[in-house]
Design an enzyme around this catalytic site. Structure first.
Site, PDB file in Angstrom:
ATOM      1  N   ASP A  27     141.351 -37.140  34.840  1.00  0.00           N
ATOM      2  CA  ASP A  27     140.990 -38.229  33.927  1.00  0.00           C
ATOM      3  C   ASP A  27     139.308 -38.148  33.772  1.00  0.00           C
ATOM      4  O   ASP A  27     138.783 -38.667  34.668  1.00  0.00           O
ATOM      5  CB  ASP A  27     141.504 -39.578  34.168  1.00  0.00           C
ATOM      6  CG  ASP A  27     141.269 -40.742  33.079  1.00  0.00           C
ATOM      7  OD1 ASP A  27     140.126 -40.462  32.454  1.00  0.00           O
ATOM      8  OD2 ASP A  27     141.941 -41.650  32.870  1.00  0.00           O
ATOM      9  N   VAL A  28     138.720 -37.844  32.813  1.00  0.00           N
ATOM     10  CA  VAL A  28     137.287 -37.900  32.740  1.00  0.00           C
ATOM     11  C   VAL A  28     136.516 -39.041  33.061  1.00  0.00           C
ATOM     12  O   VAL A  28     135.554 -39.089  33.487  1.00  0.00           O
ATOM     13  CB  VAL A  28     136.707 -37.124  31.508  1.00  0.00           C
ATOM     14  CG1 VAL A  28     137.310 -35.720  31.380  1.00  0.00           C
ATOM     15  CG2 VAL A  28     136.961 -37.708  30.207  1.00  0.00           C
TER      16      VAL A  28
ATOM     17  N   TYR B 144     133.136 -44.654  17.391  1.00  0.00           N
ATOM     18  CA  TYR B 144     133.161 -43.171  17.462  1.00  0.00           C
ATOM     19  C   TYR B 144     131.722 -42.754  17.103  1.00  0.00           C
ATOM     20  O   TYR B 144     131.083 -41.828  17.918  1.00  0.00           O
ATOM     21  CB  TYR B 144     134.173 -42.450  16.598  1.00  0.00           C
ATOM     22  CG  TYR B 144     134.302 -41.249  16.597  1.00  0.00           C
ATOM     23  CD1 TYR B 144     134.801 -40.446  17.665  1.00  0.00           C
ATOM     24  CD2 TYR B 144     133.757 -40.317  15.662  1.00  0.00           C
ATOM     25  CE1 TYR B 144     135.265 -39.170  17.850  1.00  0.00           C
ATOM     26  CE2 TYR B 144     133.872 -38.744  15.676  1.00  0.00           C
ATOM     27  CZ  TYR B 144     134.537 -38.378  17.045  1.00  0.00           C
ATOM     28  OH  TYR B 144     134.914 -36.870  16.836  1.00  0.00           O
TER      29      TYR B 144
ATOM     30  N   THR C 109     142.713 -30.193  13.803  1.00  0.00           N
ATOM     31  CA  THR C 109     143.125 -30.111  15.207  1.00  0.00           C
ATOM     32  C   THR C 109     144.292 -31.288  15.073  1.00  0.00           C
ATOM     33  O   THR C 109     144.418 -32.156  14.210  1.00  0.00           O
ATOM     34  CB  THR C 109     141.949 -30.297  16.213  1.00  0.00           C
ATOM     35  OG1 THR C 109     141.394 -31.807  16.176  1.00  0.00           O
ATOM     36  CG2 THR C 109     140.994 -29.441  16.265  1.00  0.00           C
TER      37      THR C 109
HETATM   38  N1  LIG Z   1     138.754 -32.600  15.388  1.00  0.00           N
HETATM   39  C1  LIG Z   1     137.854 -32.697  14.644  1.00  0.00           C
HETATM   40  O1  LIG Z   1     137.845 -32.727  13.403  1.00  0.00           O
HETATM   41  C2  LIG Z   1     136.492 -33.107  15.468  1.00  0.00           C
HETATM   42  C3  LIG Z   1     135.398 -33.137  14.883  1.00  0.00           C
HETATM   43  C4  LIG Z   1     134.066 -33.363  15.272  1.00  0.00           C
HETATM   44  C5  LIG Z   1     134.325 -33.515  16.525  1.00  0.00           C
HETATM   45  N2  LIG Z   1     135.223 -33.537  17.430  1.00  0.00           N
HETATM   46  C6  LIG Z   1     135.341 -33.716  18.777  1.00  0.00           C
HETATM   47  O2  LIG Z   1     135.849 -32.223  19.402  1.00  0.00           O
HETATM   48  C7  LIG Z   1     136.390 -32.546  20.795  1.00  0.00           C
HETATM   49  C8  LIG Z   1     137.860 -32.244  20.744  1.00  0.00           C
HETATM   50  O3  LIG Z   1     138.604 -32.699  19.639  1.00  0.00           O
HETATM   51  P1  LIG Z   1     139.912 -32.199  19.284  1.00  0.00           P
HETATM   52  O4  LIG Z   1     140.257 -32.497  17.903  1.00  0.00           O
HETATM   53  O5  LIG Z   1     140.114 -30.851  19.958  1.00  0.00           O
HETATM   54  O6  LIG Z   1     141.042 -33.371  20.302  1.00  0.00           O
HETATM   55  P2  LIG Z   1     142.303 -33.360  20.470  1.00  0.00           P
HETATM   56  O7  LIG Z   1     142.908 -34.966  20.516  1.00  0.00           O
HETATM   57  O8  LIG Z   1     143.139 -32.250  19.935  1.00  0.00           O
HETATM   58  O9  LIG Z   1     142.333 -33.175  22.303  1.00  0.00           O
HETATM   59  C9  LIG Z   1     141.585 -34.049  23.050  1.00  0.00           C
HETATM   60  C10 LIG Z   1     142.127 -33.375  24.490  1.00  0.00           C
HETATM   61  O10 LIG Z   1     141.458 -34.154  25.399  1.00  0.00           O
HETATM   62  C11 LIG Z   1     142.223 -34.588  26.364  1.00  0.00           C
HETATM   63  N3  LIG Z   1     142.036 -35.826  26.918  1.00  0.00           N
HETATM   64  C12 LIG Z   1     142.096 -37.086  26.197  1.00  0.00           C
HETATM   65  N4  LIG Z   1     141.540 -38.129  26.831  1.00  0.00           N
HETATM   66  C13 LIG Z   1     141.356 -37.403  28.339  1.00  0.00           C
HETATM   67  C14 LIG Z   1     140.811 -38.176  29.554  1.00  0.00           C
HETATM   68  N5  LIG Z   1     140.374 -39.388  29.697  1.00  0.00           N
HETATM   69  N6  LIG Z   1     140.627 -37.214  30.456  1.00  0.00           N
HETATM   70  C15 LIG Z   1     140.901 -35.902  30.427  1.00  0.00           C
HETATM   71  N7  LIG Z   1     141.363 -35.437  29.242  1.00  0.00           N
HETATM   72  C16 LIG Z   1     141.679 -36.216  28.289  1.00  0.00           C
HETATM   73  C17 LIG Z   1     143.779 -34.730  25.755  1.00  0.00           C
HETATM   74  O11 LIG Z   1     144.890 -34.468  26.748  1.00  0.00           O
HETATM   75  C18 LIG Z   1     143.665 -33.282  24.935  1.00  0.00           C
HETATM   76  O12 LIG Z   1     144.035 -32.414  25.481  1.00  0.00           O
HETATM   77  C19 LIG Z   1     136.170 -34.074  20.852  1.00  0.00           C
HETATM   78  O13 LIG Z   1     135.118 -34.553  21.629  1.00  0.00           O
HETATM   79  C20 LIG Z   1     136.053 -34.693  19.588  1.00  0.00           C
HETATM   80  O14 LIG Z   1     135.557 -35.875  19.498  1.00  0.00           O
HETATM   81  C21 LIG Z   1     136.357 -33.296  16.875  1.00  0.00           C
END
Ligand SMILES: NC(=O)c1ccc[n+]([C@@H]2O[C@H](COP(=O)([O-])OP(=O)(O)OC[C@H]3O[C@@H](n4cnc5c(N)ncnc54)[C@H](O)[C@@H]3O)[C@@H](O)[C@H]2O)c1
Length: 254
Positions: free
Chosen positions: A63-64, A155, A190
């Site tokens: 857990d980060v 956020y 995603t």
């Molecule tokens: N999806 C988008 O459109 C978008 C846009 C801009 C930025 N982002 C950023 O990109 C990154 C990835 O987003 P995503 O859409 O792939 O998210 P996602 O929800 O698909 O994946 C997140 C992953 O993080 C893991 N996770 C969550 N909390 C955790 C914790 N406390 N410890 C360890 N692992 C944990 C989850 O199990 C999952 O595998 C994030 O930082 C998000 O803010 C996403």
């Protein structure tokens, strides 16, 4: 094909979404991958998939937001592979809300995962990179760290903090051969975005809204963002540090 040959890369949140795409792209470029996630089932399955595709990989559960779990994961990666070349702090969570509608608990949780999680990751990995006198840190921020998007105070704030933490580390550890850069992705389809779409009253209207609010008039793909991460992880970017790479279809220009 070998832009990251034998580079040992920890990618957080790589059991899903963007993290998975970054891990796949890095693997295609010859990297060794440590999948770090708190979701053991998905994380283990993904590390196995990478191995079956010829990528040297392992899973480490953490857990980060937990300092001791970071310590254990970093030790496990060093024990297995002897070094850490790249840290991608990709984990992030989202929940909407304004200063009045966001609960204190939600605000704190988003800060804990998106800000403290990145901070703790860098704190855990930097000593090894200093020993190596080389390393690349890539933090995944967001377009929301550059522009205040409506109704997402926690956020937006968390991602602005990720940008400034990246610059701080770039300044503090440049003399140790460590580069720190961040990527500000725009909206990608995603699981995180799917959850927002699923909770909308009108799915199609929400999909259109989330696609057409930027100059390029579409959502991005995780692969398009992963390509930027390959560049920053590789030795093709030796003079890039403290940079903020927008991959957002032009959203943050407006
Ligand atoms: N999806 C988008 O459109 C978008 C846009 C801009 C930025 N982002 C950023 O990109 C990154 C990835 O987003 P995503 O859409 O792939 O998210 P996602 O929800 O698909 O994946 C997140 C992953 O993080 C893991 N996770 C969550 N909390 C955790 C914790 N406390 N410890 C360890 N692992 C944990 C989850 O199990 C999952 O595998 C994030 O930082 C998000 O803010 C996403």
């Amino acid at each position: 094909m070998n832009r990251l040959k034998d580079k040992v890369c920890i990618i957080t949140g790589s059991a899903s979404g963007l993290g998975k795409s970054i891990a796949r792209k890095f693997g295609e470029e010859g990297a060794v991958i440590a999948v770090l996630d708190f979701n053991a089932e998905e994380g283990q399955a993904f590390a196995l998939e990478l191995s079956q595709n010829g990528v040297t990989s392992m899973f480490t559960q953490a857990d980060v937001t937990k300092q001791e779990q970071w310590r254990d994961s970093v030790a496990a990666v060093i024990k297995e592979y002897g070094r850490i070349d790249v840290l991608v702090n990709n984990t992030g969570i989202f929940k909407d809300g304004s200063a009045l509608t966001s609960s204190v608990e939600d605000f704190k949780r988003i800060m804990d995962v998106n800000v403290n999680g990145v901070y703790l990751g860098m704190q855990a990995v930097l000593p090894q990179m200093i020993r190596q006198q080389k390393g690349s840190v890539i933090n995944i921020a967001s377009e929301a760290g550059l522009i205040a998007i409506a109704n997402q105070i926690a956020y937006n704030t968390s991602k602005a903090a990720v940008i400034m933490m990246t610059k701080s580390v770039a300044v503090d550890f440049a003399a140790d051969g460590i580069r720190a850069n961040c990527i500000c992705p725009g909206r990608m389809h995603t699981a995180l975005v799917q959850r927002i779409l699923d909770s909308a009253e009108d799915y199609d209207a929400q999909f259109k809204l989330m696609s057409e609010d930027r100059p390029l008039m579409r959502m991005g793909t995780p692969d398009e963002v992963a390509m930027g991460a390959v560049y920053l992880a590789s030795d093709e970017s030796p003079f890039a540090t403290g940079s903020v790479l927008s991959i957002d279809g032009g959203y943050a220009c407006v």
